[in-house]
Scaffold this motif. Structure first.
Motif, PDB file in Angstrom:
ATOM      1  N   MET A   1       0.835  -1.205   0.000  1.00 22.35           N
ATOM      2  CA  MET A   1       0.000   0.000   0.000  1.00 22.35           C
ATOM      3  C   MET A   1       0.867   1.251   0.000  1.00 22.35           C
ATOM      4  O   MET A   1       0.569   2.217  -0.697  1.00 22.35           O
TER       5      MET A   1
ATOM      6  N   GLY B  26      -0.065   2.614  -3.378  1.00 22.12           N
ATOM      7  CA  GLY B  26      -1.098   3.597  -3.114  1.00 22.12           C
ATOM      8  C   GLY B  26      -2.506   3.159  -3.454  1.00 22.12           C
ATOM      9  O   GLY B  26      -3.441   3.914  -3.273  1.00 22.12           O
ATOM     10  N   SER B  27      -2.684   1.965  -3.912  1.00 18.35           N
ATOM     11  CA  SER B  27      -4.008   1.484  -4.283  1.00 18.35           C
ATOM     12  C   SER B  27      -4.273   0.172  -3.556  1.00 18.35           C
ATOM     13  O   SER B  27      -3.457  -0.747  -3.609  1.00 18.35           O
ATOM     14  N   ARG B  28      -5.409   0.096  -2.916  1.00 11.39           N
ATOM     15  CA  ARG B  28      -5.766  -1.110  -2.164  1.00 11.39           C
ATOM     16  C   ARG B  28      -5.827  -2.326  -3.089  1.00 11.39           C
ATOM     17  O   ARG B  28      -5.309  -3.380  -2.757  1.00 11.39           O
ATOM     18  N   GLU B  29      -6.431  -2.152  -4.264  1.00 13.66           N
ATOM     19  CA  GLU B  29      -6.564  -3.267  -5.193  1.00 13.66           C
ATOM     20  C   GLU B  29      -5.197  -3.738  -5.689  1.00 13.66           C
ATOM     21  O   GLU B  29      -4.932  -4.940  -5.753  1.00 13.66           O
ATOM     22  N   GLU B  30      -4.337  -2.774  -6.046  1.00 16.56           N
ATOM     23  CA  GLU B  30      -3.009  -3.144  -6.518  1.00 16.56           C
ATOM     24  C   GLU B  30      -2.193  -3.790  -5.405  1.00 16.56           C
ATOM     25  O   GLU B  30      -1.427  -4.726  -5.652  1.00 16.56           O
TER      26      GLU B  30
ATOM     27  N   ARG C 191       3.611   2.596 -14.390  1.00 22.85           N
ATOM     28  CA  ARG C 191       2.659   3.694 -14.248  1.00 22.85           C
ATOM     29  C   ARG C 191       3.348   4.875 -13.588  1.00 22.85           C
ATOM     30  O   ARG C 191       4.276   4.717 -12.805  1.00 22.85           O
TER      31      ARG C 191
ATOM     32  N   ASN D 265       1.612   7.513 -11.944  1.00 19.91           N
ATOM     33  CA  ASN D 265       0.877   8.052 -10.812  1.00 19.91           C
ATOM     34  C   ASN D 265       1.371   7.407  -9.525  1.00 19.91           C
ATOM     35  O   ASN D 265       1.169   6.238  -9.302  1.00 19.91           O
TER      36      ASN D 265
ATOM     37  N   LYS E 191       0.586   7.560  -6.077  1.00 18.32           N
ATOM     38  CA  LYS E 191      -0.167   7.806  -4.850  1.00 18.32           C
ATOM     39  C   LYS E 191       0.417   6.922  -3.753  1.00 18.32           C
ATOM     40  O   LYS E 191       0.901   5.846  -4.022  1.00 18.32           O
TER      41      LYS E 191
ATOM     42  N   ASP F  81      -4.386   5.404   0.814  1.00 16.48           N
ATOM     43  CA  ASP F  81      -5.780   5.785   0.726  1.00 16.48           C
ATOM     44  C   ASP F  81      -6.133   6.528   2.009  1.00 16.48           C
ATOM     45  O   ASP F  81      -6.216   5.939   3.084  1.00 16.48           O
TER      46      ASP F  81
END
Length: 181
Positions: free
Chosen positions: A33, A37-41, A85, A87, A89, A92
Motif C-alpha cells: 500500500m 497507493g491502491s488497495r486493489e493493486e 505507471r 501516478n 499515490k 488511501d
C-alpha cells in the motif's frame, strides 16, 4: 513400527508455510500500500508475493528470515509495477479518517488535510528514504531487520532515517508557515 518417511529436500510443507509466511501478510500488505497507493493493486501484489513464496517453498528453509525475504520480494515487485505507471499515490486517506472516532467534523477535516500533506511529503522522498522510514515507523522493524530487508548497513539506515524525518518535518513546517500567512 515403520520409520517416518524422510523428506528428500528440506522444503516447507503447508503448515510450516502458514506458520512462517502468513503472519507477515499484514506487514506485506501495508508495504505494498505504501509503495503502490491502491488497495486493489496492493492486494494483487500481496497475492503475487505469496504465490512466489509458495512456488519457491523448497528454498525458503535456506533463509534466516523468511519475513525479510518476503518484504524484499514485495518491495521489488511493487517497484516493478511502479515502472509501468507514473501516478505515485501513497495511501488511501479515507481509511485514516474512518478510524478517527470521537473527533468533530472540523478536527476530522484538519486531520485529513494533515494526512494528505504528510502523504505528499512521503511521496516526494527518495525511494530508499521512503522504504526505510516506512519499515521503521509503520512496521516498527528493528535496525537489524531493516538491514536484512534492504541490504544497507545499520549506520546507513540511521543516517537515511534521520534525513527522511528531517526532510518531512522541515517541509511540513514550511507548508504550515505558508498556510498561516
Amino acid at each position: 513400527m515403520p520409520a517416518a518417511p524422510r523428506r528428500l529436500c528440506p522444503c516447507m510443507d503447508t503448515p510450516e508455510f502458514m506458520q512462517h509466511v502468513f503472519p507477515s501478510r499484514d506487514r506485506l500488505f501495508r508495504m505494498a500500500m505504501l509503495l503502490l497507493g491502491s488497495r486493489e493493486e496492493a492486494e494483487d501484489a500481496l497475492q503475487d508475493v505469496l504465490l512466489r513464496l509458495w512456488d519457491n517453498r523448497q528454498q525458503l528453509t535456506v533463509y534466516n528470515s523468511v519475513e525479510a525475504l518476503a518484504v524484499r520480494i514485495t518491495r521489488n515487485l511493487c517497484l516493478d509495477r511502479l515502472k509501468y505507471r507514473q501516478n505515485r499515490k501513497m495511501v488511501d486517506i479515507d481509511h485514516l479518517t474512518h478510524r478517527a472516532g470521537s473527533h468533530t467534523p472540523e478536527q476530522l477535516t484538519e486531520l485529513s488535510d494533515t494526512a494528505r500533506i504528510v502523504q505528499r511529503l512521503y511521496a516526494e522522498l527518495p525511494e530508499t528514504q521512503r522504504v526505510v522510514l516506512h519499515l521503521r515507523e509503520t512496521e516498527e522493524y528493528s535496525f537489524e531487520e531493516i538491514e536484512q530487508v534492504t541490504g544497507l548497513t545499520v549506520n546507513n539506515i540511521r543516517v537515511i532515517l534521520s534525513r527522511a524525518r528531517k526532510q518531512v518535518r522541515d517541509n511540513y513546517q514550511k507548508i504550515n508557515a505558508y498556510e498561516r500567512k
